[in-house]
Scaffold this active site. Structure first.
Site, PDB file in Angstrom:
ATOM      1  N   ASP A 111     -37.331  17.517   6.020  1.00  0.00           N
ATOM      2  CA  ASP A 111     -37.534  16.100   5.735  1.00  0.00           C
ATOM      3  C   ASP A 111     -38.873  15.736   6.388  1.00  0.00           C
ATOM      4  OD1 ASP A 111     -36.844  13.361   5.090  1.00  0.00           O
ATOM      5  OD2 ASP A 111     -36.560  13.110   7.245  1.00  0.00           O
TER       6      ASP A 111
ATOM      7  N   CYS B 219       0.854  -1.207   0.000  1.00  0.00           N
ATOM      8  CA  CYS B 219       0.000   0.000   0.000  1.00  0.00           C
ATOM      9  C   CYS B 219       0.882   1.247   0.000  1.00  0.00           C
ATOM     10  CB  CYS B 219      -0.892   0.040   1.234  1.00  0.00           C
ATOM     11  SG  CYS B 219      -1.988  -1.361   1.415  1.00  0.00           S
TER      12      CYS B 219
END
Length: 815
Positions: A502, A16
């Site tokens: 919402d 990595c």
């Protein structure tokens, strides 16, 4: 070339690390890139002209990792600051350091918030730079009590200095000015009989005032010689000039020139110092009041806790409580930390945090908020969050961060206060010289102009105008259960034109109930309900939970469900006893090419009543509808009416079908309905409203609201919602009451109005005061400003700004 250290997330091995090095070295302009896997850091040298830091981060993210600036955020207490110029000086010296990315000083709290790269600069280097500039930096870990003691000591010291100064300044004023208005003077100090004694008496009375005010000189001249003069520099130069001229005049009188007896300037220096000390004292008292909200919050938590250790109850200090400890709380006691009930039942008063006046019943498994009050039962609960992780500690941190932040409106004042003092010194010198050489006035007249200009100028009023109002405003918000995270959020909120709510859990309770079961194609209602509840058993959707709850209430036995698959924004797919079942909204059915014709009329009727029809398809045949309705919160309609009165458009966003959404919108008076919106599309709907040129606020409570909360100009999270929603929001409502939305907007309007008043006063005072001190009125036949009045006006300007900010404490939400 620029050297940068970045923290890399997502690396697990040397391969990595190599991958990160490879992708970054490929970029044009990168000279060197080395990854240390142990520290998970990338050290990179690059040419800023060819490649930007954002390009480097983008390349790393494309490779599957995440690059984060290796920065540390610290809050430091700064001692020795007296005005806005000091704050600018601290910001300037710290920003000059390599590795410092951000440095903001809040003069009202006397704190520096600094972001720096630990790999490039140490905290000790930052402190050293601040100390070299003439101030002292302490880490925020300084105990609150010590801080409070210091403030009290500072207040008492200022009051003592004022009293001492006044004891000498008042007789000095009598001696120097009394004979001018016909007041008697003893012959031995009469200027006509004994001018030298007259002058020496004034000098003797002036010296104690100068000695008591020594800090004006030590700080003022120190900062002046370091190239960053402050308000103390103005006072030091002005009063020093008066005292030195007075001593010069005294020497002249001793030499036989008795005409100088009427040109002594001692009283100006002493009275200016006395008035400014009084102003500082009043300012310190007022500033202490601006942070009362934080002190109130800090005082909520108990100092000790009773925990079970070796089967015994032991009282320990709250800092020693650890996660997992079992805490015993008796009736009337406060909950020390956050946790979950393990034994006993009680009712708990959470009003100090949520503003909810009705005590909340608590049973085993229920959460406990630290600092709430146990009303009637004795309980034991397990600590889940302690120290800085508790809800109360997080709220205090939120409020402190907000109080330490700067509003965009303050930027102009910040810029001006950086150049203010040097400009004033230049104007004072030019004014004095101009009257002497061009105006043909005497040296004493020119000195009057010079001192008046220095003393009347007040950078403090500019520096205090915004932070004091923000401190009181955010503190007042916390009292009303409205947590405003930053000065910027406080400012933008008052400009909001559209608020998007919402639907589920915000306008409605978020606890829907089954209202209708319509079966079709040969299946009976009970079987249909049983299959639907069995299918939804694995779902976390509120509508699914309502169906499961309804079936359990009826005593239905649920069947085993296999191959459960949640389809976001559509519904679920599941297998029960070899039957393939789809359960969800219209979109789910249509996309699976199943005809809705048979139940179209029924579903439209249900939707028109504000109910949500859930279609059940068994083996590709439409088998029925289960209608679920969510009850509207008590205050939703009232809150929306109040927002309309404030001239704000209200929209509602929901995944429900258009008819259901419009039915609920009609109930509460919504202006605009955004229906059938998938969770991932909520943010783009907010963006569309912004593209219309509107300032948009989004109010939500769920994880799926987080992107929309982040997209909106102001994100408002409901306190009963998820941590993710609260993280993305700019304003957090501690209660689930929508009436707090108009409260937040009203508070923002009141605070910004207060800041504008403060800035107007600060600018107007200096804009009018300085020309008057330079003799503008005198040119047109008016009076010449006496330096003593200039000093009084300067003290008054700072105090008036802080006092005006304190008026916000009277803020009450309009209902």
């Amino acid at each position: 070339m620029v050297n940068k250290s970045l923290k890399i997330e997502g690396m697990t091995c040397a391969a990595c690390a190599k991958a990160v090095e490879r992708v970054t070295r490929k970029l044009d302009g990168v000279a060197e890139a080395n990854v240390n896997l142990a520290t998970e850091k990338l050290n990179i040298d690059f040419d800023h002209a060819k490649v930007s830091l954002e390009d480097i981060k983008g390349a790393i993210e494309k490779a599957g990792y995440k690059a984060i600036d290796d920065t540390v955020n610290k809050s430091l207490k700064i001692e020795g600051m007296t005005c806005a110029a000091c704050a600018k000086a601290v910001e300037r010296v710290t920003r000059k350091l390599d590795g410092v990315t951000e440095a903001n000083v809040n003069l009202a709290t006397e704190k520096l918030s600094i972001n720096y790269e630990a790999s490039m600069v140490r905290l000790s280097d930052i402190k050293k730079a601040i100390e070299q500039a003439g101030y002292k930096a302490l880490e925020e870990e300084v105990i609150e009590d010590a801080d409070r003691d210091n403030k009290e000591r500072e207040r008492k010291a200022l009051w003592f200095k004022f009293l001492v100064s006044a004891i000498f300044a008042v007789p000095l004023l009598y001696v120097s000015m009394g004979h001018m208005v016909g007041l008697p003077l003893p012959s031995f100090i009469d200027p006509g009989i004994n001018p030298l004694a007259f002058a020496l008496t004034q000098l003797i009375l002036t010296l104690p005032v100068v000695i008591v005010g020594y800090r004006y000189y030590t700080i003022g001249f120190k900062t002046l010689f370091k190239g960053s003069p402050n308000m103390d520099s103005l006072i030091a130069i002005g009063t020093s000039a008066a005292v030195i001229y007075g001593i010069f005049a005294t020497v002249k009188i001793a030499g036989g020139d008795h005409g100088y007896a009427h040109e002594l300037y001692f009283e100006s220096a002493a009275v200016i110092l006395t008035l400014i000390t009084l102003g500082k004292y009043l300012e310190t008292v007022s500033k202490g009041k601006t942070s009362e909200a934080i002190k109130k919050l800090m005082g909520l938590a108990p100092k000790t806790a009773i925990v079970i250790r070796d089967d015994r109850e032991v009282e320990i200090i709250i800092d020693e409580v650890e996660v997992g400890d079992i805490i015993v709380v008796k009736p009337g006691d406060k909950m020390p930390v956050d946790g979950a009930v393990v034994e006993g039942t009680t009712s708990v008063d959470e009003s100090m945090l949520t503003g909810e006046s009705i005590p909340v019943e608590k049973h085993p498994g229920d959460p406990i908020i630290g600092a709430s009050i146990n009303k009637n039962g004795s309980i034991r609960y397990r600590a889940t969050k302690v120290g800085k992780d508790t809800a109360l500690a997080q709220i205090i941190k939120l409020v402190e961060d907000a109080q330490g932040s700067k509003a965009p409106i303050a930027k102009l004042a910040d810029v001006i206060s950086g150049y203010f003092v040097p400009i004033v010194i230049v104007l004072a010198v030019l004014g004095g010289l101009a009257w002497y050489f061009i105006g043909g006035q005497s040296a004493i007249f020119s000195l009057t102009i010079f001192i008046s200009v220095l003393v009347i100028a007040c950078p403090c009023a500019l520096g205090l105008a915004t932070p004091t109002a923000i401190m009181v405003g955010t503190g007042k918000g916390a009292e009303h259960g409205v947590l405003i995270k930053s000065g910027e959020a406080l400012e933008i909120a008052h400009k909001v034109q559209t608020i998007v709510f919402d639907k589920t859990g915000t306008i409605t309770e978020g606890k829907p109930k089954v209202t209708d079961i319509i079966a079709a194609n040969g299946i009976d209602e009970e079987e249909l309900f049983q299959l639907a509840a069995s299918a939804e058993k694995g779902s976390e959707h509120p509508l699914g939970e309502a169906i499961v709850r309804g079936a359990e209430d009826r005593g239905l036995t649920l069947k085993r469900a296999d191959n459960f698959n949640a389809i976001p924004g559509h519904g679920i797919e599941v297998t029960i006893e070899d039957q393939h079942i789809l359960l969800g909204n219209r979109k789910l059915v249509v996309e699976n090419n199943i005809s809705l014709e048979e139940l179209a009329e029924t579903s439209d009727k249900l939707a028109a009543e504000g109910k949500t029809p859930m279609y059940i398809v068994i083996d590709k045949r439409l088998s029925g509808i289960i209608a679920v309705a969510d009850t509207v919160k008590d205050n939703s309609k009232k809150a929306i009416e109040l927002l309309h009165k404030m001239g704000i458009e209200v929209a509602m966003i929901t995944g429900d079908n258009k008819r259901t959404a419009e039915a609920i919108a009609k109930q509460v008076g919504i202006d605009r309905v955004l229906a059938e919106v998938l969770p991932q599309d909520k943010a783009s709907e907010v963006k569309k409203l912004q593209d219309e040129g509107r300032k948009v606020a989004m109010v939500g409570d769920g994880i799926n609201d987080a992107p929309a909360l982040a997209q909106a100009d102001i994100g408002i999270a409901i306190g009963s919602g998820t941590d993710v929603a609260m993280e993305s929001a700019d304003i957090v409502l501690m209660r689930s009451d929508l009436m707090d939305v108009p409260t937040a907007i009203q508070l923002s309007k009141s605070t910004i109005r207060n800041i504008k008043q403060n800035l107007f006063w600060a600018f107007a005072y200096n804009t009018i005061g300085i020309p008057v001190a330079m003799g503008m009125l005198y040119i047109f036949g008016g009076p010449l400003l006496d330096p003593m009045f200039a000093g009084a006006a300067m003290s008054l300007s700072s105090v008036s700004v802080v006092t005006n900010a304190l008026r916000l404490k009277r803020f009450k939400p309009v209902n």
